[in-house]
Design a protein around this motif. Structure first.
Motif, PDB file in Angstrom:
ATOM      1  N   TYR A  47      39.280  -1.269  19.458  1.00 38.27           N
ATOM      2  CA  TYR A  47      39.917  -2.583  19.645  1.00 38.27           C
ATOM      3  C   TYR A  47      39.132  -3.437  20.640  1.00 38.27           C
ATOM      4  O   TYR A  47      38.998  -4.638  20.462  1.00 38.27           O
ATOM      5  CB  TYR A  47      41.349  -2.381  20.146  1.00 38.27           C
ATOM      6  CG  TYR A  47      42.197  -3.628  20.182  1.00 38.27           C
ATOM      7  CD1 TYR A  47      42.777  -4.120  19.023  1.00 38.27           C
ATOM      8  CD2 TYR A  47      42.435  -4.311  21.372  1.00 38.27           C
ATOM      9  CE1 TYR A  47      43.571  -5.265  19.043  1.00 38.27           C
ATOM     10  CE2 TYR A  47      43.228  -5.448  21.403  1.00 38.27           C
ATOM     11  CZ  TYR A  47      43.790  -5.925  20.243  1.00 38.27           C
ATOM     12  OH  TYR A  47      44.578  -7.048  20.266  1.00 38.27           O
ATOM     13  N   PHE A  62      53.327  -4.256  21.885  1.00 37.08           N
ATOM     14  CA  PHE A  62      52.144  -4.505  22.701  1.00 37.08           C
ATOM     15  C   PHE A  62      51.673  -5.943  22.494  1.00 37.08           C
ATOM     16  O   PHE A  62      51.688  -6.431  21.363  1.00 37.08           O
ATOM     17  CB  PHE A  62      50.982  -3.606  22.291  1.00 37.08           C
ATOM     18  CG  PHE A  62      51.181  -2.152  22.572  1.00 37.08           C
ATOM     19  CD1 PHE A  62      50.976  -1.641  23.842  1.00 37.08           C
ATOM     20  CD2 PHE A  62      51.567  -1.288  21.560  1.00 37.08           C
ATOM     21  CE1 PHE A  62      51.151  -0.286  24.099  1.00 37.08           C
ATOM     22  CE2 PHE A  62      51.750   0.070  21.801  1.00 37.08           C
ATOM     23  CZ  PHE A  62      51.538   0.572  23.075  1.00 37.08           C
ATOM     24  N   GLY A 105      45.339  -3.174  17.324  1.00 40.02           N
ATOM     25  CA  GLY A 105      45.721  -2.538  18.583  1.00 40.02           C
ATOM     26  C   GLY A 105      46.846  -1.530  18.384  1.00 40.02           C
ATOM     27  O   GLY A 105      46.851  -0.459  18.992  1.00 40.02           O
ATOM     28  N   GLY A 106      47.802  -1.866  17.541  1.00 35.19           N
ATOM     29  CA  GLY A 106      48.887  -0.932  17.239  1.00 35.19           C
ATOM     30  C   GLY A 106      48.368   0.325  16.561  1.00 35.19           C
ATOM     31  O   GLY A 106      48.855   1.431  16.800  1.00 35.19           O
ATOM     32  N   GLU A 158      45.312   1.540  17.027  1.00 26.83           N
ATOM     33  CA  GLU A 158      44.620   2.304  18.076  1.00 26.83           C
ATOM     34  C   GLU A 158      45.631   3.013  18.985  1.00 26.83           C
ATOM     35  O   GLU A 158      45.424   4.158  19.396  1.00 26.83           O
ATOM     36  CB  GLU A 158      43.714   1.365  18.886  1.00 26.83           C
ATOM     37  CG  GLU A 158      42.891   2.076  19.936  1.00 26.83           C
ATOM     38  CD  GLU A 158      41.708   1.231  20.434  1.00 26.83           C
ATOM     39  OE1 GLU A 158      40.952   0.712  19.604  1.00 26.83           O
ATOM     40  OE2 GLU A 158      41.545   1.105  21.662  1.00 26.83           O
ATOM     41  N   ALA A 159      46.732   2.330  19.289  1.00 25.39           N
ATOM     42  CA  ALA A 159      47.768   2.936  20.129  1.00 25.39           C
ATOM     43  C   ALA A 159      48.326   4.189  19.460  1.00 25.39           C
ATOM     44  O   ALA A 159      48.530   5.223  20.105  1.00 25.39           O
ATOM     45  CB  ALA A 159      48.881   1.925  20.391  1.00 25.39           C
ATOM     46  N   ASN A 209      47.692   7.917  21.185  1.00 21.63           N
ATOM     47  CA  ASN A 209      48.855   8.545  21.804  1.00 21.63           C
ATOM     48  C   ASN A 209      49.308   9.810  21.092  1.00 21.63           C
ATOM     49  O   ASN A 209      50.046  10.605  21.655  1.00 21.63           O
ATOM     50  CB  ASN A 209      50.039   7.585  21.846  1.00 21.63           C
ATOM     51  CG  ASN A 209      49.977   6.637  23.023  1.00 21.63           C
ATOM     52  OD1 ASN A 209      50.356   6.990  24.127  1.00 21.63           O
ATOM     53  ND2 ASN A 209      49.437   5.446  22.802  1.00 21.63           N
ATOM     54  N   ARG A 223      43.827   6.992  27.114  1.00 20.45           N
ATOM     55  CA  ARG A 223      44.557   5.743  26.862  1.00 20.45           C
ATOM     56  C   ARG A 223      45.158   5.269  28.172  1.00 20.45           C
ATOM     57  O   ARG A 223      45.560   6.081  29.002  1.00 20.45           O
ATOM     58  CB  ARG A 223      45.671   5.978  25.835  1.00 20.45           C
ATOM     59  CG  ARG A 223      46.630   7.078  26.268  1.00 20.45           C
ATOM     60  CD  ARG A 223      47.601   7.503  25.194  1.00 20.45           C
ATOM     61  NE  ARG A 223      48.512   8.529  25.677  1.00 20.45           N
ATOM     62  CZ  ARG A 223      48.396   9.820  25.436  1.00 20.45           C
ATOM     63  NH1 ARG A 223      47.389  10.273  24.707  1.00 20.45           N
ATOM     64  NH2 ARG A 223      49.273  10.686  25.926  1.00 20.45           N
ATOM     65  N   TYR A 279      46.055   1.205  28.492  1.00 22.59           N
ATOM     66  CA  TYR A 279      46.759   0.018  27.990  1.00 22.59           C
ATOM     67  C   TYR A 279      47.783   0.404  26.938  1.00 22.59           C
ATOM     68  O   TYR A 279      48.875  -0.151  26.889  1.00 22.59           O
ATOM     69  CB  TYR A 279      45.738  -0.949  27.393  1.00 22.59           C
ATOM     70  CG  TYR A 279      46.297  -2.306  27.022  1.00 22.59           C
ATOM     71  CD1 TYR A 279      46.518  -3.272  27.987  1.00 22.59           C
ATOM     72  CD2 TYR A 279      46.603  -2.627  25.695  1.00 22.59           C
ATOM     73  CE1 TYR A 279      47.021  -4.524  27.644  1.00 22.59           C
ATOM     74  CE2 TYR A 279      47.098  -3.878  25.348  1.00 22.59           C
ATOM     75  CZ  TYR A 279      47.304  -4.816  26.334  1.00 22.59           C
ATOM     76  OH  TYR A 279      47.801  -6.058  25.995  1.00 22.59           O
ATOM     77  N   TRP A 280      47.429   1.345  26.059  1.00 21.74           N
ATOM     78  CA  TRP A 280      48.285   1.698  24.930  1.00 21.74           C
ATOM     79  C   TRP A 280      49.259   2.826  25.261  1.00 21.74           C
ATOM     80  O   TRP A 280      49.957   3.277  24.358  1.00 21.74           O
ATOM     81  CB  TRP A 280      47.428   2.145  23.737  1.00 21.74           C
ATOM     82  CG  TRP A 280      46.316   1.237  23.350  1.00 21.74           C
ATOM     83  CD1 TRP A 280      44.994   1.536  23.344  1.00 21.74           C
ATOM     84  CD2 TRP A 280      46.405  -0.115  22.862  1.00 21.74           C
ATOM     85  NE1 TRP A 280      44.249   0.473  22.894  1.00 21.74           N
ATOM     86  CE2 TRP A 280      45.087  -0.556  22.600  1.00 21.74           C
ATOM     87  CE3 TRP A 280      47.469  -0.992  22.630  1.00 21.74           C
ATOM     88  CZ2 TRP A 280      44.796  -1.832  22.118  1.00 21.74           C
ATOM     89  CZ3 TRP A 280      47.178  -2.263  22.158  1.00 21.74           C
ATOM     90  CH2 TRP A 280      45.871  -2.668  21.910  1.00 21.74           C
TER      91      TRP A 280
END
Lengths: 385, 385
Positions: free
Chosen positions: A223, B59, B65-66, B68-69, B73, B221, B223-224
């Motif tokens: 990202y 987020f 980004g979702g 990647e999160a 995770n 991780r 941020y996520w």
């Protein structure tokens, strides 16, 4: 009249009406010509506010995302990183580097103090400092209201040669930070601060040296990948959907910033911050940040002995509609904070001081009504016509 | 009249006027009581649209980004992951897992085809499938206009026991995806699709099993980080500044969605997509997606022999103000795409079909004027009063 609220926190900051209105603009195709024009125009204006001729990347994210992008694009697991932390956000920067596998060494100051430039110079002069790849520095520490002497810090780090990565989220535009002149390698900013737009965008400006480092760095990233982003930006696009409505707001706000001019903006922030600090002192309150390093974007005030700060901030919010910031982490029972950055004028300061006087007085504190306001006025009157 | 533009791309989608207006609401303190109420109300309504009783995390980011999160995770480096990709976005999901160190095995379909459920079942029945930790599936592949049979896919994966991670970015709300009933472990969505709000927010809904997995997963991780996020959400906050103006829009849009009701929304999308497909076929154009798996949110149309697609899409945009999507990657010279999701009604479809008829006709194509519109009308008239 709950709508007439004075938002005096260090972000999100109030958004000018014209900027708010711009977000009601209908959507466009982010792969089309209107978007391309918008992105080009935004980048032109962003270079003015970052005082750089180099690359600037925008991510749909909070400022913390910009910090993570900077770390993961410029470093590899195992890299030796020196964290110069002076508060909550400096610690966060260090933590992100650690999470992604950097070997983080800490050179922290007591909260309320700026970075110790002598100690930094000493550390970087030691023979075992040769492998320090990057130094993480906070321009303006939002949690304590301390602004670092970036000129001195940058000088010391330039001499050593490490990459200088700067979290300027709550400082940029409020206080002078000439990226290219100081030789900063990465400067991170966030939309909800002195940019005067809502949260949701983060910016990373990069020196050519940083750009070079990003090509070698091996921390995992997708990202946040600078390479993918820059390749797409060459075509006036982004690799994934940009936050279009915030771009409308940004374009509008940057025009306001360009029209006012950076020197005038810095002077306005300096005058209002000085007025607010003098008012607090006139009320017998103690400022948390060390003198000489007090931020022009946020002021931290020590909670006077015996004052129930929760009740005090609640009174400010519920009776006077003035919203203030609390202390973070272990500062929760030690300080409260006032943000005075972005779309802020003299009467926001006067009103906030007046509200603090009245609330303190109601809660049996020492406040002589009008004394804080008078001190603020004395400073504000210095403003030239 | 450039303002009267018809945005027919698969996101960003048009935003209803009341939702646009809501973004002009002034900022609030993201640590204060107004924000807490807003976040709680949004989460209540989000559970309805995800059809889940479990956790949903927001987020400030794009849909990527979702994705990647979800990967970072729920997985650890070295984990064996099966990617069931049917296009550009399935490949992206796999790529993210790879970047963060997963061992990714691909079970890809030819573009235009859905996932091969038999092949998937066969693969998961092999003895060496025991260590497959997670399967990555795209609900609706935006790049090809194919929707997968999620019920069949979920059944096969549930039997095996791997985590089922679903990119539902362009499908959710447009087409039925009952998360809890199907036993999906993670469902990723994005704001700029059928949510009818601008880009800048991504959502991840999590099963209790996924939540458990996130506690063991070791990909880096910050941020996520789900754990940090959920801890903060217990206090009706977020660990870093949320995208407040997009929350206003989301709250408003979710109220519209709740009022219309999911069954009516699914029916509307189905009817309009069917009308559009029938119109294209009436014009002699060929649909790219395999019959039976054609998406109700986006339609991909094969470029007819000899048509200069760039000139065609430019004519649509510049003369008729209808904005269409191109083909991505190697589909660039093979298809163009029409998004019909979110804030879309019958006359958006009729107008788009009419514009395509006129543009095709002007470019010497085969289009008999009015034939596409007539086919669309025949479907649209089925709509009950």
């Amino acid at each position: 009249m709950k709508e007439k609220q004075l938002l005096m926190i260090p972000g999100p900051t109030p958004v000018p009406p014209g900027v708010l209105k711009s977000m009601a603009t209908p959507m466009i195709n982010h792969r089309g010509p209107e978007y391309a024009r918008l992105q080009r125009e935004i980048l032109r204006k962003l270079r003015l506010v970052f005082q750089t001729g180099h690359e600037i990347i925008l991510f749909p994210a909070s400022g913390t995302g910009g910090m993570e992008a900077t770390i993961t694009n410029l470093l590899s697991p195992g890299d030796h990183v020196l964290s110069v932390s002076i508060g909550v956000f400096g610690d966060r920067f260090a933590r992100i580097a650690e999470v992604f596998g950097a070997k983080v060494e800490r050179l922290s100051s007591e909260w309320g103090q700026p970075a110790d430039v002598d100690a930094l110079q000493e550390r970087l002069a030691r023979p075992d400092a040769a492998d320090i790849k990057a130094v993480l520095v906070t321009h303006n520490e939002t949690s304590t209201g301390v602004v670092n002497d970036m000129e001195a810090i940058a000088g010391v780090i330039r001499e050593h040669g490490a990459l200088l990565l700067v979290d300027a989220i709550s400082g940029l535009i409020a206080m002078d930070l000439p990226m290219d002149r100081l030789g900063l390698d990465a400067v991170v900013a966030g939309s909800q601060k002195a940019f005067m737009i809502p949260p949701g965008l983060t910016f990373v400006a990069l020196s050519p040296r940083a750009l070079g480092a990003s090509k070698e760095a091996r921390m995992p990233r997708y990202y946040w990948d600078f390479g993918m982003m820059l390749k797409s930006m060459e075509k006036d696009q982004t690799p994934y959907t940009p936050a279009v409505s915030l771009y409308y707001a940004l374009d509008e706000a940057l025009s306001l910033i360009e029209a006012e001019g950076l020197p005038a903006i810095f002077a306005r922030h300096a005058l209002l911050a000085e007025a607010f600090r003098k008012a607090m002192e006139a009320l017998g309150l103690e400022l948390f940040a060390q003198e000489g390093y007090r931020s022009n974007s946020v002021t931290a005030i020590r909670i006077p002995e015996g004052l129930d700060v929760k009740a005090f901030r609640k009174l400010l919010r519920e009776k006077y509609n003035v919203v203030t910031g609390g202390g973070q982490q272990r500062l929760e029972s030690e300080i409260f904070r006032i943000g005075h950055l972005g779309f802020v004028g003299p009467f926001d300061i006067i009103s906030t001081v007046a509200a603090i006087e009245m609330a303190l007085s109601e809660m049996g504190g020492p406040a002589p009504l009008g004394q804080g306001v008078r001190a603020a006025e004395e400073i504000i009157m210095r403003k030239p016509l």
